[in-house]
Design an enzyme around this catalytic site. Structure first.
Site, PDB file in Angstrom:
ATOM      1  CE  LYS A 189       3.584  -4.154 -19.296  1.00 51.82           C
ATOM      2  NZ  LYS A 189       3.170  -4.668 -20.602  1.00 51.82           N
ATOM      3  N   GLY A 246      -4.827  -7.432 -13.805  1.00 55.12           N
ATOM      4  CA  GLY A 246      -4.225  -8.611 -14.415  1.00 55.12           C
ATOM      5  C   GLY A 246      -4.334  -9.788 -13.461  1.00 55.12           C
ATOM      6  CB  SER A 247      -2.500 -12.966 -13.350  1.00 56.02           C
ATOM      7  OG  SER A 247      -1.193 -12.430 -13.292  1.00 56.02           O
ATOM      8  CB  VAL A 250       1.357  -9.998 -12.110  1.00 56.92           C
ATOM      9  CG1 VAL A 250       2.072  -8.677 -12.337  1.00 56.92           C
ATOM     10  CG2 VAL A 250       1.939 -11.061 -13.029  1.00 56.92           C
ATOM     11  N   GLY A 251      -0.355  -9.354  -9.420  1.00 53.41           N
ATOM     12  CA  GLY A 251      -0.932  -8.370  -8.496  1.00 53.41           C
ATOM     13  C   GLY A 251      -0.270  -8.440  -7.127  1.00 53.41           C
ATOM     14  CD  GLU A 268     -10.013  -3.430  -9.222  1.00 51.62           C
ATOM     15  OE1 GLU A 268     -10.719  -4.445  -9.039  1.00 51.62           O
ATOM     16  OE2 GLU A 268     -10.023  -2.460  -8.454  1.00 51.62           O
ATOM     17  CB  CYS A 302     -11.690 -10.402 -14.680  1.00 57.08           C
ATOM     18  SG  CYS A 302     -12.617  -8.896 -14.959  1.00 57.08           S
ATOM     19  CD  GLU A 412      -8.832 -15.787 -13.880  1.00 60.63           C
ATOM     20  OE1 GLU A 412      -7.625 -15.572 -13.652  1.00 60.63           O
ATOM     21  OE2 GLU A 412      -9.653 -14.893 -14.084  1.00 60.63           O
TER      22      GLU A 412
HETATM   23  P1  NAD Z   1      -1.016 -10.899 -16.535  1.00 60.78           P
HETATM   24  O1  NAD Z   1      -0.962 -10.580 -15.085  1.00 60.78           O
HETATM   25  O2  NAD Z   1      -0.144 -11.978 -17.040  1.00 60.78           O
HETATM   26  O3  NAD Z   1      -0.672  -9.599 -17.428  1.00 60.78           O
HETATM   27  C1  NAD Z   1      -1.305  -8.376 -17.192  1.00 60.78           C
HETATM   28  C2  NAD Z   1      -0.299  -7.256 -17.394  1.00 60.78           C
HETATM   29  O4  NAD Z   1       0.792  -7.457 -16.501  1.00 60.78           O
HETATM   30  C3  NAD Z   1       0.300  -7.194 -18.797  1.00 60.78           C
HETATM   31  O5  NAD Z   1       0.483  -5.850 -19.144  1.00 60.78           O
HETATM   32  C4  NAD Z   1       1.639  -7.893 -18.633  1.00 60.78           C
HETATM   33  O6  NAD Z   1       2.616  -7.430 -19.543  1.00 60.78           O
HETATM   34  C5  NAD Z   1       2.015  -7.512 -17.228  1.00 60.78           C
HETATM   35  N1  NAD Z   1       2.882  -8.496 -16.564  1.00 60.78           N
HETATM   36  C6  NAD Z   1       2.877  -9.842 -16.732  1.00 60.78           C
HETATM   37  N2  NAD Z   1       3.814 -10.403 -15.934  1.00 60.78           N
HETATM   38  C7  NAD Z   1       4.396  -9.396 -15.252  1.00 60.78           C
HETATM   39  C8  NAD Z   1       5.430  -9.337 -14.272  1.00 60.78           C
HETATM   40  N3  NAD Z   1       6.055 -10.438 -13.834  1.00 60.78           N
HETATM   41  N4  NAD Z   1       5.777  -8.129 -13.785  1.00 60.78           N
HETATM   42  C9  NAD Z   1       5.139  -7.020 -14.202  1.00 60.78           C
HETATM   43  N5  NAD Z   1       4.174  -7.003 -15.142  1.00 60.78           N
HETATM   44  C10 NAD Z   1       3.801  -8.183 -15.652  1.00 60.78           C
HETATM   45  O7  NAD Z   1      -2.538 -11.146 -16.858  1.00 60.78           O
HETATM   46  P2  NAD Z   1      -3.150 -11.796 -18.169  1.00 60.78           P
HETATM   47  O8  NAD Z   1      -3.044 -13.258 -17.983  1.00 60.78           O
HETATM   48  O9  NAD Z   1      -2.576 -11.186 -19.378  1.00 60.78           O
HETATM   49  O10 NAD Z   1      -4.644 -11.312 -18.047  1.00 60.78           O
HETATM   50  C11 NAD Z   1      -5.650 -12.094 -17.546  1.00 60.78           C
HETATM   51  C12 NAD Z   1      -5.816 -11.904 -16.038  1.00 60.78           C
HETATM   52  O11 NAD Z   1      -6.258 -10.580 -15.777  1.00 60.78           O
HETATM   53  C13 NAD Z   1      -6.890 -12.818 -15.509  1.00 60.78           C
HETATM   54  O12 NAD Z   1      -6.483 -13.308 -14.249  1.00 60.78           O
HETATM   55  C14 NAD Z   1      -8.086 -11.902 -15.373  1.00 60.78           C
HETATM   56  O13 NAD Z   1      -9.040 -12.340 -14.445  1.00 60.78           O
HETATM   57  C15 NAD Z   1      -7.416 -10.627 -14.953  1.00 60.78           C
HETATM   58  N6  NAD Z   1      -8.268  -9.458 -15.220  1.00 60.78           N
HETATM   59  C16 NAD Z   1      -8.850  -8.850 -14.143  1.00 60.78           C
HETATM   60  C17 NAD Z   1      -9.716  -7.785 -14.350  1.00 60.78           C
HETATM   61  C18 NAD Z   1     -10.375  -7.099 -13.171  1.00 60.78           C
HETATM   62  O14 NAD Z   1     -10.840  -5.971 -13.328  1.00 60.78           O
HETATM   63  N7  NAD Z   1     -10.422  -7.715 -11.999  1.00 60.78           N
HETATM   64  C19 NAD Z   1      -9.970  -7.320 -15.649  1.00 60.78           C
HETATM   65  C20 NAD Z   1      -9.345  -7.958 -16.710  1.00 60.78           C
HETATM   66  C21 NAD Z   1      -8.492  -9.033 -16.487  1.00 60.78           C
END
Ligand code: NAD
Length: 544
Positions: A189, A246-247, A250-251, A268, A302, A412
């Site tokens: 996804k 991602g964030s 959510v992680g 990550e 990130c 962040e």
């Molecule tokens: P996010 O967690 O909101 O979204 C990332 C993904 O998760 C998207 O595909 C989104 O649709 C999905 N998502 C969002 N909420 C969800 C939920 N409740 N359940 C399941 N899936 C869900 O992240 P963002 O704000 O879009 O991206 C930025 C974040 O990602 C920052 O914290 C950044 O540091 C991090 N990031 C980390 C890395 C790394 O390699 N460490 C790389 C890029 C971005």
């Protein structure tokens, strides 16, 4: 590919792609009429794509396809899987210009950065093509004669992937390419911020010769939608491995669901990356690197710098040079102007969070050195090259007087803002650099080899730069963080192979009789060893 005419205001960027899911090597629409639009962040008139919102039905269908494909794909010789990955890399290279244009159009990266992020995917494909000729196991001596022992890497099965949009091609390739090379099949996804790039990624994978069901893409939104259904899929036992970028919030949800299945996901996550500048640093280089570290990609990496930790002896001089360089940065629409330093924020969610951080910093008592929030017609910099009413463009921002325990130093923001924390010594700089809940990237500028040595040994971060920006990654180096930035798994290089394979130990007994490990194993001769009389007296045998 199906296209429709774009909005009149978006026509100059190209047409609108009518996207679909990719399941079993077929592009197909959703089971409901719900759709979402991917807008060009630099000009919201431009509709880059329209996509169906996937739900439980589509994910289940994709999982079924991936499960059926697994039996054959996992038995395909790894060098052959590698060859397909190599062809995919070649297709990425042939289409580099188009892909980079899409990264600029859909995510708002500058041309230079977009080309670099596509190159990262190409490098990853080429690295893993040759890993297909390795995937080494070991042969190991047994304790017993006429017995062989060996180890094999085995794929997990169906890997579920959710990715963020800020690196829409590099980060997915870090996950999908090694997962497939190792013999897994994938249900992905992608981020709702970059469905068009993900669609083209799938199209190129199809052209490279991936068999049906090996890679499946279900588009959709995050929480309470497709993303949540993916997490429910973990609880339903649909995935044997899960990988998320991602964030942190959510992680953690994904980590909990995987924990219930006794699985270790790859996580990550976010960062609040420290950049230390010591009093012996080459200040010219430090200013140039800090500019990119803090404001490159509009701070939406990130690995972007969150806290600038300045030795008090050079702090004022550094701030003066940094501020005058930041003032000259050109902000604008990277689709129309290749010379902009950064474009609009990727989405309004990041925009709102950026605006909110002003309130947080003021409550903390931080001092605003520069930064005026959103760019409006009244606050347009003179060299601004875009239409501020059609995108969420923001000013670079710098805070002084920040202490590491302030909210602004701990959270962040994901935009072009950075905090100055002044320190008196190397020891204090290190302690401040280690003082957040994150541990993704880190950097120090110094000419003192001892400070370099101590910093790299004592900073708690997955990645460390010496005399370079906190940003940047190479396809053959491990990428990932410590503490709140991840769960210790790594992307890229040979290390990611551990994330997508499980070890199996095999023994083959050729002795013709039953030999039990430990029990029937022979030991080295005892002839030269004197018995320990005293011990025997203390513990007389009861078995005699
Ligand atoms: P996010 O967690 O909101 O979204 C990332 C993904 O998760 C998207 O595909 C989104 O649709 C999905 N998502 C969002 N909420 C969800 C939920 N409740 N359940 C399941 N899936 C869900 O992240 P963002 O704000 O879009 O991206 C930025 C974040 O990602 C920052 O914290 C950044 O540091 C991090 N990031 C980390 C890395 C790394 O390699 N460490 C790389 C890029 C971005």
């Amino acid at each position: 590919m199906d296209f429709i005419e774009n909005n009149p205001g978006g026509k100059r960027y190209g047409k609108t792609l009518v996207g679909s899911h990719f399941i079993n090597n077929r592009f197909e629409g959703g089971s409901t009429k719900e759709v979402f639009k991917s807008l060009n962040p630099s000009d919201l008139n431009d509709v880059v794509g329209v996509f169906p919102v996937g739900g439980e039905k589509e994910i289940q269908k994709a999982v079924d396809a991936a499960r059926s494909a697994f039996a054959k794909w996992s038995q395909t010789p790894a060098p052959v899987r590698g060859e397909i990955i190599g062809r995919f890399g070649k297709l990425l290279a042939e289409n580099k210009q188009t892909l980079s244009w899409l990264v600029t159009r859909e995510i708002g990266k500058t041309k230079r950065e977009a080309l670099g992020s596509v190159q990262e995917a190409i490098d990853t494909a080429h690295f893993f093509q040759s890993e297909g000729r390795r995937l080494y196991g070991q042969t190991v001596w047994s304790e017993m004669r006429n017995k062989e022992c060996m180890t094999y890497r085995r794929p997990y099965g169906v890997v579920g992937i959710i990715s963020a949009g800020n690196f829409p091609i590099a980060v997915p390739s870090w996950k999908i390419i090694p997962a497939l090379l190792c013999g897994n099949t994938v249900v992905w996804k992608p981020s709702e911020d970059s469905p068009v790039i993900s669609y083209v990624f799938a199209q190129l994978a199809l052209e490279a010769g991936l068999p049906p069901g090996v890679l499946n893409v279900v588009h959709g939104l995050g929480g309470k939608s497709t993303g949540e259904e993916m997490i429910k899929g973990i609880d339903k036992g649909w995935f044997q491995k899960f990988s998320f970028t991602g964030s942190t919030v959510v992680g953690k949800m994904i980590g909990e669901a995987c924990g219930r299945q006794l699985q270790v996901p790859s996580l990550e996550l976010g960062g609040k990356n420290p950049l230390v500048i010591m009093d012996d640093a080459d200040l010219g280089k430090a200013v140039e690197a800090s500019l990119f570290s803090c404001y490159g990609t509009g701070g939406q990496r990130c690995t972007s710098t969150g806290n600038l930790i300045l030795h008090e002896k050079i702090a004022d001089r550094f701030i003066a040079d940094f501020s005058s360089a930041a003032e000259k940065l050109k902000i604008g629409n990277p689709c129309l102007d290749e010379t902009v330093y950064y474009g609009a924020l990727i989405n309004s969610r990041f925009g709102e969070r950026f605006l909110d951080h002003f309130e947080m910093a003021k409550k903390d008592g931080a001092k605003l050195l520069f930064g005026k929030g959103r760019i409006t017609k009244d606050t347009r910099p003179s060299n601004f090259s875009g239409d501020e009413s059609h995108g969420f463009y923001v000013h670079p921002t710098l805070w002084d007087g920040v202490k590491i325990n302030m909210n602004i130093a701990q959270n962040e923001v994901f935009g072009p803002t950075v905090n100055v924390i002044r320190v008196k010594s190397f020891e204090e700089a290190l302690s401040v650099a280690n003082g957040t809940a994150y541990g993704l990237s880190s950097a120090i500028f110094t000419q003192n080899p001892q400070s370099m040595y101590l910093f790299k040994n004592h900073i708690d971060a997955g990645m460390t730069s010496i005399n370079n920006s906190t940003t940047g990654a190479e396809a053959h180096l491990p990428f990932g963080g410590t503490k709140g930035s991840g769960n210790g798994t790594r992307e890229s290089g040979i290390w990611v192979i551990d994330a997508y394979t499980k070890w199996q130990a095999v023994n083959v007994d050729l002795s013709g009789r039953l030999q039990l490990a430990q029990i029937d194993a022979e030991t080295a001769t005892m002839a030269d060893i004197k018995p320990m009389g005293n011990l025997n007296q203390l513990f007389p045998s009861t078995w005699a």
